[in-house]
Design a protein around this motif. Structure first.
Motif, PDB file in Angstrom:
ATOM      1  N   GLU A   1       0.829  -1.214   0.000  1.00 52.28           N
ATOM      2  CA  GLU A   1       0.000   0.000   0.000  1.00 52.28           C
ATOM      3  C   GLU A   1       0.859   1.257   0.000  1.00 52.28           C
ATOM      4  OE1 GLU A   1      -3.274   0.267  -0.449  1.00 52.28           O
ATOM      5  OE2 GLU A   1      -3.128  -1.892  -0.809  1.00 52.28           O
TER       6      GLU A   1
ATOM      7  N   ALA B   1       2.314   1.666  -3.435  1.00 53.73           N
ATOM      8  CA  ALA B   1       1.345   2.176  -4.412  1.00 53.73           C
ATOM      9  C   ALA B   1       1.185   3.681  -4.239  1.00 53.73           C
ATOM     10  CB  ALA B   1       0.002   1.462  -4.234  1.00 53.73           C
TER      11      ALA B   1
ATOM     12  N   ARG C   1       2.160   6.587  -7.107  1.00 53.54           N
ATOM     13  CA  ARG C   1       1.223   7.645  -7.497  1.00 53.54           C
ATOM     14  C   ARG C   1       1.822   9.025  -7.238  1.00 53.54           C
ATOM     15  NH1 ARG C   1      -4.099   5.349  -7.771  1.00 53.54           N
ATOM     16  NH2 ARG C   1      -3.736   3.650  -9.242  1.00 53.54           N
TER      17      ARG C   1
ATOM     18  N   ARG D   1       2.376  -6.916  -9.747  1.00 48.35           N
ATOM     19  CA  ARG D   1       1.038  -6.409  -9.391  1.00 48.35           C
ATOM     20  C   ARG D   1       1.079  -4.929  -9.061  1.00 48.35           C
ATOM     21  NH1 ARG D   1      -0.590 -11.693  -5.983  1.00 48.35           N
ATOM     22  NH2 ARG D   1      -1.482 -12.858  -7.724  1.00 48.35           N
ATOM     23  N   LEU D   2       2.115  -4.523  -8.320  1.00 52.10           N
ATOM     24  CA  LEU D   2       2.278  -3.100  -7.980  1.00 52.10           C
ATOM     25  C   LEU D   2       2.383  -2.271  -9.258  1.00 52.10           C
ATOM     26  CD1 LEU D   2       2.985  -0.762  -5.954  1.00 52.10           C
ATOM     27  CD2 LEU D   2       5.387  -1.419  -6.278  1.00 52.10           C
TER      28      LEU D   2
ATOM     29  N   ARG E   1      -1.059  -2.230 -11.092  1.00 49.06           N
ATOM     30  CA  ARG E   1      -2.065  -1.502 -10.308  1.00 49.06           C
ATOM     31  C   ARG E   1      -1.866   0.007 -10.423  1.00 49.06           C
ATOM     32  NH1 ARG E   1      -2.342  -1.465  -3.671  1.00 49.06           N
ATOM     33  NH2 ARG E   1      -3.947   0.124  -3.508  1.00 49.06           N
ATOM     34  N   CYS E   2      -0.600   0.441 -10.424  1.00 46.49           N
ATOM     35  CA  CYS E   2      -0.314   1.882 -10.434  1.00 46.49           C
ATOM     36  C   CYS E   2      -0.149   2.439 -11.839  1.00 46.49           C
ATOM     37  CB  CYS E   2       0.965   2.157  -9.651  1.00 46.49           C
ATOM     38  SG  CYS E   2       0.817   1.697  -7.944  1.00 46.49           S
TER      39      CYS E   2
ATOM     40  N   GLU F   1      -3.755  -8.992 -14.363  1.00 49.50           N
ATOM     41  CA  GLU F   1      -4.117  -7.957 -13.379  1.00 49.50           C
ATOM     42  C   GLU F   1      -4.894  -6.832 -14.041  1.00 49.50           C
ATOM     43  OE1 GLU F   1      -3.241  -7.414  -9.885  1.00 49.50           O
ATOM     44  OE2 GLU F   1      -3.056  -9.578 -10.082  1.00 49.50           O
TER      45      GLU F   1
ATOM     46  N   ARG G   1      -5.550  -3.118 -14.873  1.00 54.81           N
ATOM     47  CA  ARG G   1      -4.653  -1.960 -14.854  1.00 54.81           C
ATOM     48  C   ARG G   1      -5.264  -0.789 -14.112  1.00 54.81           C
ATOM     49  NH1 ARG G   1      -0.018  -2.322 -17.559  1.00 54.81           N
ATOM     50  NH2 ARG G   1       0.505  -0.123 -17.390  1.00 54.81           N
TER      51      ARG G   1
ATOM     52  N   GLY H   1      -6.042  -0.294 -11.131  1.00 54.97           N
ATOM     53  CA  GLY H   1      -7.195  -0.647 -10.313  1.00 54.97           C
ATOM     54  C   GLY H   1      -7.127  -0.133  -8.891  1.00 54.97           C
ATOM     55  N   GLY H   2      -8.273   0.292  -8.381  1.00 51.05           N
ATOM     56  CA  GLY H   2      -8.430   0.523  -6.955  1.00 51.05           C
ATOM     57  C   GLY H   2      -7.881   1.847  -6.454  1.00 51.05           C
TER      58      GLY H   2
ATOM     59  N   VAL I   1      -5.958   4.448  -3.917  1.00 55.26           N
ATOM     60  CA  VAL I   1      -4.708   4.384  -3.167  1.00 55.26           C
ATOM     61  C   VAL I   1      -4.778   5.426  -2.062  1.00 55.26           C
ATOM     62  CG1 VAL I   1      -2.228   4.851  -3.334  1.00 55.26           C
ATOM     63  CG2 VAL I   1      -3.364   3.521  -5.117  1.00 55.26           C
TER      64      VAL I   1
END
Lengths: 149, 467
Positions: free
Chosen positions: B240, B243, B247, B289-290, B293-294, B330, B332, B334-335, B337
């Motif tokens: 976390e 991420a 960002r 994954r990091l 995700r970012c 994964e 892209r 996503g979610g 932060v």
């Protein structure tokens, strides 16, 4: 080494801690500094990529009670074999304990012969790869007794 | 030396484009354009950390990287002797048959390096040189002479952790190198430079400082004429927090490098690496994954062999393919932060440096002199050495002491803590222990493998600093 009456009885033993010319790693040095300080040593930590001439000069001003070379980039054997005659050729360093440890080769079959060759070349101890820091601690603890013997 | 003496029978792709990269061979030359095309196609670019002393093996490694079932770019990692400018030692080692931990690009003739690259490197398979030098002029000259135009590093990130070179000299050296690289634009190329500033010390540097140095080095590159830049961030202790840091890096780069082709590259964990094959794979999967995700565009992988030795070509390919397969599965970007202040911390550091001098090189030297930037546990004489970090009970990287860094308003007051050798080893091996324990299915035990790891309490890597 001077052992005259001018030396205070509580004088802290001094160690020069160093990497080799080609080795840029420092976590090993940060960690070993704490280990040596906890064993009561005053540590001069020369840091990363120490040229041979700098190492020799630092070890002569004044000669320490112990020299620790730590290398983990895979060139330690090669660098150690080059450095040890430079140190041993100085009369002031002829009897100072000099040890080397870390990841000394890059993992080839020849690595198994490295410790014996390093000892023959003039190192007092070799802490290769998976030997562990406890062996090193024990060795350092026993040094004053050895020196007195 | 010719291709024949390298044992290469001709261009590798005579029968068709390399797997994974072939349909990315559109317009736009160079490293940055390739990564941009991959991004447009929804693919993460994956890259090994690979370097061999032998030209034949180096070529084999590049070919295997190109052929991997992944969207790849190639790497030539330079050996340690070349990195410190001791080219005589590198040549001697080659002559004596002693294995080097990377490719001695200055020690080998330009013709040899051209032969290594012939038919391997092109617009659908760019190759980057990774070196770790604070005095890299000869390395830059050699890579340019060999027809390469992508490399990495930085005046701070390749000086403080890895050399004894004064920071002021490193800055001057990197000005020369940026300007040399930038001249390649006149030939129609788009030279590319990646910051290494997101990896200071490999581990235990809190994310705010990593982000700040990565951005400052990118701005330094831009100030000296480089227009295609990647900004690095190395995976740390907590997904976390990482991420949030990525960002923050993207946001600051967008604000401060508006007219620049840029992307973000994630380094798989650069500290002490898990020793179990499963633990090593899990950590790489977490890094992939990091990245996805970012919305990071590129990932530098690590292998199962990382904790033990320099990996084989096959181990590198396996890592590339695992990372690519993970990324493909994964979602892209996503979610949401969270925001615990990483952006504010990085912004405060960058702002403080920018206010010192309009010339970024001079500003960086003054910033370290004043302790506005202070890398924890860094032994370099030009680093103030007053900051300290630790891993909190939740597994996040935190400041124990900030020295003179202007971030007190963000991180708040912290109580200085004395760090023992056991504490340090526990922190250094935190990630390794976590992943190895999970892989072995063992319950948690404090500082499990600490006492037999002095040999590589550096990050366990050899071919590239790393550390």
């Amino acid at each position: 080494m001077s052992a005259g009456p001018a030396v205070a009885p509580d004088r802290r033993r001094h160690v020069v801690l160093t990497s080799t010319e080609s080795d840029s790693h420092t976590w090993n040095l940060v960690f070993l500094q704490l280990v040596l300080e906890e064993l009561g040593y005053l540590v001069t930590n020369l840091g990363a990529c120490v040229p041979d001439q700098v190492l020799v000069a630092e070890c002569l001003s004044p000669p320490p009670d112990l020299i620790v070379i730590s290398s983990v980039n895979g060139h330690g054997y090669n660098d150690g074999m080059r450095v040890i005659p430079l140190l041993r050729s100085r009369p002031e360093l002829a009897t100072v304990p000099i040890v080397i440890g870390g990841k000394l080769g890059i993992g080839g079959a020849a690595d198994a012969d490295h410790p014996a060759a390093l000892l023959r070349a003039g190192f007092d101890a070799v802490f290769a790869d998976d030997g562990g820091v406890e062996l090193f601690r024990s060795y350092v603890r026993e040094l004053p007794a050895r020196a007195a013997a | 030396m010719t291709l024949d003496t390298l044992g290469a029978g001709g261009p590798p792709c005579a029968t068709g484009p390399a797997a994974g990269a072939g349909d990315l061979s559109g317009i736009g030359r160079g490293f940055g354009a390739f990564v941009a095309r991959a991004k447009a196609a929804g693919r993460l670019v994956v890259q090994p950390r690979m370097g061999m002393g032998s030209p034949r093996l180096m070529r084999e490694g590049l070919l295997a990287t190109r052929r991997a079932d992944a969207t790849t770019v190639g790497t030539i990692t330079i050996d340690s002797y070349t990195r410190v400018g001791n080219h005589a030692a590198a040549r001697r080692a080659l002559a004596d048959g002693i294995d080097l931990n990377g490719y001695p690009i200055v020690g080998h003739d330009t013709a040899v390096t051209r032969a290594v690259l012939h038919g391997v490197q092109d617009d659908s398979f760019p190759v980057q040189v990774r070196h770790g030098s604070a005095t890299p002029q000869q390395i830059f000259a050699a890579l340019v002479a060999a027809g390469l135009d992508a490399t990495e590093g930085g005046p701070v990130s390749y000086c403080l952790p890895y050399s004894r070179t004064p920071l002021r000299e490193s800055v001057a050296n990197w000005v020369q190198c940026c300007e040399l690289l930038a001249t390649l634009a006149q030939t129609g190329a788009e030279p590319h430079l990646e910051t290494f500033g997101g990896c200071m010390m490999g581990q235990l540097c809190p994310p705010g400082l990593l982000v700040a140095i990565s951005v400052l080095e990118a701005m330094f590159f831009r100030q000296h004429g480089v227009r295609s830049i990647s900004l690095s961030y190395a995976q740390q202790t907590d997904p976390e927090q990482d991420a949030e840091a990525v960002r923050a890096l993207q946001r600051l780069a967008a604000e401060l490098l508006p007219d620049t082709d840029r992307h973000v590259v994630i380094y798989t964990y650069m500290g002490l690496y898990p020793r179990t094959p499963a633990g090593a794979r899990d950590l790489l999967v977490a890094a992939a994954r990091l990245a996805v995700r970012c919305g990071a565009e590129r990932l530098i992988v690590k292998t199962e062999a990382e904790a033990h030795r320099i990996p084989t070509i096959a181990e590198n390919v396996a890592a590339l393919e695992l990372a690519a397969a993970t990324a493909a599965g994964e979602p892209r970007g996503g979610g949401p932060v969270g925001d615990t202040g990483v952006y504010a911390e990085a912004r405060a550091l960058v702002q403080a440096v920018l206010e010192l001098d309009a010339d970024l090189g001079r500003a960086l030297v003054r910033a370290f002199d004043r302790g506005y930037l202070d890398v924890p546990y860094c032994l370099h004489p030009d680093n103030a050495g007053r900051s300290r970090s630790y891993i909190d009970s939740a597994g996040r990287l935190r400041w124990a002491e900030i020295g003179a860094m202007p971030i007190g308003h963000v991180v708040g007051a912290s109580r200085p803590r004395r760090v023992t050798a056991a504490d340090l080893l526990g922190a250094l091996s935190h990630v390794e222990s976590k992943y190895d324990r999970a892989a072995l299915g063992r319950p948690a035990a404090a500082h499990l493998p600490a006492h037999d790891r002095v040999r590589c309490a550096d990050g366990g890597e050899m071919a590239e600093h790393d550390d």
